[in-house]
Design an enzyme around this catalytic site. Structure first.
Site, PDB file in Angstrom:
ATOM      1  CE  LYS A 113      -5.061  -0.086  -3.403  1.00 49.63           C
ATOM      2  NZ  LYS A 113      -5.842   0.253  -2.195  1.00 49.63           N
ATOM      3  CE  LYS A 199       3.887   3.162  -0.072  1.00 47.92           C
ATOM      4  NZ  LYS A 199       2.788   4.027   0.325  1.00 47.92           N
ATOM      5  CE  LYS A 202      -0.652  -2.244   5.021  1.00 49.78           C
ATOM      6  NZ  LYS A 202      -1.690  -1.780   5.973  1.00 49.78           N
TER       7      LYS A 202
END
Ligand code: TRP
Length: 336
Positions: A113, A199, A202
Site C-alpha cells: 500500500k 484477487k 475493491k
C-alpha cells in the site's frame, strides 16, 4: 457450554463485491449458529489511506446492510462499528508502546500500500496492523476467520498478545487470550474478472474486474460477457494454465449451489458462448434476494441504527473489561 467466539470485520471503503460475499460474509453466515459472532465495520482502518468524509458514514451503513442482506442474523450476531467504541483506538495506543517498529516495517500489505500511496504514507497506514490487533484482542475470540491475505496480520496479533503476556503478565495468568486464525482455503477466493491470477478487489481501478453486490442485472451480464477467457473449448477446473476458467467455474459452482462434480459434468463440453450467459443468469438470480433486502435496509436507517446501537452495547460489555485488564497490567491509575 458457552459457544466459542469468532470475530471479523471489513473496511467500509466503497462497494462490496462478490469476493467479499463469497469469500468472507457467506462463510460467517455458515458459522453464526455454531459460534458467538462479533462482526464489525473497520471504519478507523478506512481512513489509513486518503478517504472522502462525505461517504464514510454511508459506506459504514452499507456494509452493515450488506452483512444482514447476505444472511447475518442481527438477533444472533453482534454487528457494530469500530469507531463507536473508543476502546479500539485506546488499546491500539497501548499496543503501540510495546510493539517494535520493525515488526510493522516488514508487513507485506503495508509495503504494497505504501508504494501505491507515494508521498502520502501516514503513520496510520503503518500502524494499521496494531489497530487490527486491538480489534481482535479486545474481544478475546477463539477464532478469527479471514482471508489468506490477512495471515501476517493475525500472526502479528498473536505476537503482540504474547509479548504483552510475557512482559506484564505471569505465566499462569496471561492477560490476553491468544486467538487462532481461521484461514479460508485458497479455493474460496474469488479472482478478478480481468485477471484470473489476481484477487477480486475493491482497490482494483477497473470496475470490470469485479461484480459489485449492488450491480444491476444488465451490468452483471455485461461484466461476465466481457470477462477474460481463453481460446480453449471445453471447461475444466484446476488447470494452472487456465486461471480464468477455474475462477468462473468456481463462481458458477458456489452461486448455483452445486457440487464440483455436478459442475464438471454440466460444463465440460461447453464453450464460453454457452457458459457465460448461464453464469450471468445464475449470478443475477443469486444476487436478486440479497439486493432486495439490501435496498430495503438502506431505506430504513432507523432500523439499521438500532442494530448498531445494540451491537455497540454488546461489544462494549466485552471490550471495556478487556481494556481495563490491560491498563491495570500496565499500571495505570484509576480516575475517581
Ligand atoms: N484488515 C482486514 C481486511 O482488510 C479488516 C480488519 C480490520 C479485520 N480489523 C480486523 C479483520 C479484525 C479481522 C479482524 O480484510
Amino acid at each position: 457450554m458457552a459457544k466459542q467466539r469468532i470475530l471479523s470485520g471489513i473496511q467500509p471503503t466503497g462497494n462490496l463485491h462478490l469476493g467479499n460475499y463469497l469469500g468472507a460474509i457467506r462463510n460467517w453466515v455458515e458459522l453464526q449458529d455454531q459460534y458467538d459472532a462479533f462482526l464489525f465495520m473497520a471504519d478507523l482502518h478506512a481512513i489509513t489511506v486518503p478517504h472522502d468524509p462525505q461517504r464514510l458514514a454511508d459506506n459504514t451503513y452499507k456494509v452493515a446492510a450488506t452483512y444482514i442482506a447476505c444472511g447475518i442474523d442481527p438477533e444472533q450476531a453482534t454487528i457494530f462499528v469500530q469507531s463507536h467504541l473508543s476502546a479500539h483506538a485506546e488499546l491500539a495506543w497501548l499496543f503501540n508502546c510495546i510493539t517494535p517498529l520493525n515488526w510493522l516495517e516488514r508487513m507485506i500489505q503495508f509495503k504494497e500500500k505504501a508504494v501505491k500511496q507515494g508521498e502520502n504514507v501516514s503513520i496510520g497506514l503503518l500502524d494499521y496492523p496494531v489497530l487490527q490487533a486491538a480489534d481482535i484482542l479486545l474481544y478475546e475470540p477463539d477464532l478469527v476467520p479471514v482471508g489468506e491475505d490477512q495471515k501476517q496480520h493475525l500472526e502479528l496479533t498473536r505476537d503482540i498478545a504474547a509479548r504483552l503476556n510475557f512482559q506484564y503478565g505471569s505465566e499462569d495468568t496471561p492477560i490476553l487470550k491468544v486467538p487462532e486464525p481461521m484461514i479460508r482455503e485458497a479455493g474460496a477466493r474469488v479472482m478478478s474478472l480481468t485477471d484470473g491470477t489476481k484477487k477480486m478487489s475493491k482497490s482494483d481501478p477497473s470496475e470490470q474486474s469485479r461484480i459489485d453486490l449492488t450491480d444491476s442485472p444488465e451490468v452483471i451480464t455485461k461484466k461476465i460477457k466481457r470477462a477474460k477467457t481463453d481460446p480453449e473449448r471445453g471447461l475444466w477446473f484446476d488447470d494452472p494454465a487456465r486461471p480464468e476458467c477455474h475462477n468462473l467455474l468456481g463462481l458458477y459452482m458456489v452461486l448455483s449451489g452445486q457440487t464440483k462434480a455436478a459442475v464438471v459434468a454440466e460444463c465440460q463440453d461447453m464453450g464460453w458462448g454457452q457458459f457465460k450467459p448461464l453464469l450471468a443468469e445464475t449470478a443475477v438470480q443469486a444476487l436478486a434476494p440479497i439486493q432486495a433486502k439490501f435496498n430495503a435496509l438502506m431505506g430504513d436507517r432507523a432500523y439499521l441504527e438500532q442494530i448498531l446501537k445494540t451491537g455497540q452495547e454488546k461489544a462494549a460489555a466485552v471490550a471495556y473489561p478487556t481494556l481495563a485488564k490491560v491498563k491495570d497490567a500496565l499500571g495505570f491509575s484509576h480516575p475517581v
